[in-house]
Design a protein around this motif. Structure first.
Motif, PDB file in Angstrom:
ATOM      1  N   ALA A   1       0.818  -1.213   0.000  1.00  0.00           N
ATOM      2  CA  ALA A   1       0.000   0.000   0.000  1.00  0.00           C
ATOM      3  C   ALA A   1       0.851   1.262   0.000  1.00  0.00           C
ATOM      4  O   ALA A   1       0.416   2.298  -0.493  1.00  0.00           O
ATOM      5  CB  ALA A   1      -0.923   0.000   1.220  1.00  0.00           C
ATOM      6  N   ALA A   2       2.048   1.189   0.570  1.00  0.00           N
ATOM      7  CA  ALA A   2       2.930   2.358   0.665  1.00  0.00           C
ATOM      8  C   ALA A   2       4.336   1.866   0.996  1.00  0.00           C
ATOM      9  O   ALA A   2       4.540   0.683   1.281  1.00  0.00           O
ATOM     10  CB  ALA A   2       2.430   3.318   1.743  1.00  0.00           C
ATOM     11  N   TYR A   3       5.277   2.791   0.959  1.00  0.00           N
ATOM     12  CA  TYR A   3       6.664   2.478   1.318  1.00  0.00           C
ATOM     13  C   TYR A   3       7.162   3.498   2.330  1.00  0.00           C
ATOM     14  O   TYR A   3       6.807   4.672   2.263  1.00  0.00           O
ATOM     15  CB  TYR A   3       7.578   2.533   0.087  1.00  0.00           C
ATOM     16  CG  TYR A   3       7.336   1.422  -0.899  1.00  0.00           C
ATOM     17  CD1 TYR A   3       8.023   0.217  -0.795  1.00  0.00           C
ATOM     18  CD2 TYR A   3       6.429   1.576  -1.936  1.00  0.00           C
ATOM     19  CE1 TYR A   3       7.805  -0.808  -1.701  1.00  0.00           C
ATOM     20  CE2 TYR A   3       6.208   0.564  -2.846  1.00  0.00           C
ATOM     21  CZ  TYR A   3       6.902  -0.630  -2.731  1.00  0.00           C
ATOM     22  OH  TYR A   3       6.673  -1.636  -3.623  1.00  0.00           O
ATOM     23  N   VAL A   4       8.013   3.032   3.239  1.00  0.00           N
ATOM     24  CA  VAL A   4       8.712   3.906   4.181  1.00  0.00           C
ATOM     25  C   VAL A   4      10.186   3.560   4.081  1.00  0.00           C
ATOM     26  O   VAL A   4      10.585   2.429   4.394  1.00  0.00           O
ATOM     27  CB  VAL A   4       8.205   3.717   5.629  1.00  0.00           C
ATOM     28  CG1 VAL A   4       9.051   4.529   6.603  1.00  0.00           C
ATOM     29  CG2 VAL A   4       6.743   4.082   5.754  1.00  0.00           C
ATOM     30  N   ASN A   5      10.976   4.491   3.603  1.00  0.00           N
ATOM     31  CA  ASN A   5      12.409   4.263   3.408  1.00  0.00           C
ATOM     32  C   ASN A   5      12.665   2.976   2.618  1.00  0.00           C
ATOM     33  O   ASN A   5      13.576   2.223   2.933  1.00  0.00           O
ATOM     34  CB  ASN A   5      13.143   4.206   4.753  1.00  0.00           C
ATOM     35  CG  ASN A   5      13.084   5.509   5.496  1.00  0.00           C
ATOM     36  OD1 ASN A   5      12.997   6.576   4.903  1.00  0.00           O
ATOM     37  ND2 ASN A   5      13.100   5.435   6.818  1.00  0.00           N
ATOM     38  N   GLY A   6      11.840   2.717   1.618  1.00  0.00           N
ATOM     39  CA  GLY A   6      12.001   1.542   0.775  1.00  0.00           C
ATOM     40  C   GLY A   6      11.359   0.272   1.312  1.00  0.00           C
ATOM     41  O   GLY A   6      11.281  -0.721   0.604  1.00  0.00           O
ATOM     42  N   ALA A   7      10.915   0.280   2.553  1.00  0.00           N
ATOM     43  CA  ALA A   7      10.270  -0.897   3.135  1.00  0.00           C
ATOM     44  C   ALA A   7       8.761  -0.817   2.895  1.00  0.00           C
ATOM     45  O   ALA A   7       8.141   0.215   3.153  1.00  0.00           O
ATOM     46  CB  ALA A   7      10.550  -0.976   4.635  1.00  0.00           C
ATOM     47  N   PRO A   8       8.172  -1.899   2.389  1.00  0.00           N
ATOM     48  CA  PRO A   8       6.744  -1.854   2.077  1.00  0.00           C
ATOM     49  C   PRO A   8       5.859  -1.888   3.323  1.00  0.00           C
ATOM     50  O   PRO A   8       6.176  -2.558   4.302  1.00  0.00           O
ATOM     51  CB  PRO A   8       6.521  -3.108   1.229  1.00  0.00           C
ATOM     52  CG  PRO A   8       7.597  -4.044   1.658  1.00  0.00           C
ATOM     53  CD  PRO A   8       8.773  -3.180   2.033  1.00  0.00           C
ATOM     54  N   ILE A   9       4.774  -1.128   3.252  1.00  0.00           N
ATOM     55  CA  ILE A   9       3.685  -1.258   4.218  1.00  0.00           C
ATOM     56  C   ILE A   9       2.606  -2.032   3.474  1.00  0.00           C
ATOM     57  O   ILE A   9       2.148  -1.612   2.414  1.00  0.00           O
ATOM     58  CB  ILE A   9       3.142   0.109   4.670  1.00  0.00           C
ATOM     59  CG1 ILE A   9       4.221   0.899   5.403  1.00  0.00           C
ATOM     60  CG2 ILE A   9       1.915  -0.071   5.555  1.00  0.00           C
ATOM     61  CD1 ILE A   9       3.795   2.301   5.784  1.00  0.00           C
ATOM     62  N   ILE A  10       2.231  -3.151   4.017  1.00  0.00           N
ATOM     63  CA  ILE A  10       1.292  -4.058   3.369  1.00  0.00           C
ATOM     64  C   ILE A  10      -0.141  -3.681   3.765  1.00  0.00           C
ATOM     65  O   ILE A  10      -0.387  -3.210   4.867  1.00  0.00           O
ATOM     66  CB  ILE A  10       1.629  -5.512   3.779  1.00  0.00           C
ATOM     67  CG1 ILE A  10       3.079  -5.844   3.448  1.00  0.00           C
ATOM     68  CG2 ILE A  10       0.686  -6.523   3.155  1.00  0.00           C
ATOM     69  CD1 ILE A  10       3.465  -5.651   2.003  1.00  0.00           C
ATOM     70  N   ALA A  11      -1.082  -3.913   2.859  1.00  0.00           N
ATOM     71  CA  ALA A  11      -2.491  -3.590   3.118  1.00  0.00           C
ATOM     72  C   ALA A  11      -2.980  -4.219   4.425  1.00  0.00           C
ATOM     73  O   ALA A  11      -3.766  -3.606   5.156  1.00  0.00           O
ATOM     74  CB  ALA A  11      -3.359  -4.050   1.952  1.00  0.00           C
TER      75      ALA A  11
END
Length: 161
Positions: free
Chosen positions: A41-51
């Motif tokens: 759903a999004a990325y933080v510093n290249g790490a994915p945030i999953i739905a």
């Protein structure tokens, strides 16, 4: 055409239109809830945030969103609450943004924990696997009469916290 027949025809059209709107709303809701839990759903510093992470946060933060709109606008949650507009924002939109922000904060914390060697994998699938392992280990300890640290078993939302 008599006034009575015209009124009946209008009533049928209104009922049919309402039914179509309900079907459209149900399809949209069904589509939103059918988003795969492992979709990024999004990325933080290249790490994915999953739905799935955001969905957990939405569930956990619903009461906060309701409280916010109660305090700011003096409204209570009713059947139309989540989609009603208050000064250009809806509670559902507010809740999604709140959940995404909270998931981003959690991802930053996970990245720090990974950076300092406290955890080796910050993926959501690793979190699920770890939770399952802890639940299995705790179940074995309980059967053996051994003490368990923390809860006897975890749900994904309680383990995520």
């Amino acid at each position: 055409m008599s006034g009575r027949k015209k009124g009946a025809r209008i009533a049928i059209i209104v009922i049919a239109a309402a039914f179509v709107l309900i079907l459209i709303f149900a399809a949209v809701i069904y589509g939103v809830t059918r988003v795969r839990q492992d979709t990024t759903a999004a990325y933080v510093n290249g790490a994915p945030i999953i739905a799935g992470e955001i969905k957990l946060r939405i569930t956990a933060l619903k009461a906060d969103a309701i409280s916010y709109f109660d305090q700011e606008y003096g409204v209570k949650a009713d059947s139309e609450f989540w989609e009603r507009d208050f000064d250009g924002k809806t509670p559902s939109e507010y809740l999604r943004k709140l959940a995404l922000s909270d998931a981003a904060r959690a991802k930053l914390e996970q990245q720090l924990a990974e950076q300092y060697g406290l955890i080796s994998d910050i993926s959501f699938s690793a979190l699920r696997s770890e939770m399952n392992s802890v639940n299995i280990d705790n179940g074995s300890k309980i059967k053996q009469g051994l003490p368990v640290l923390g809860q006897k078993s975890y749900t994904l939302s309680t383990y995520y916290e």
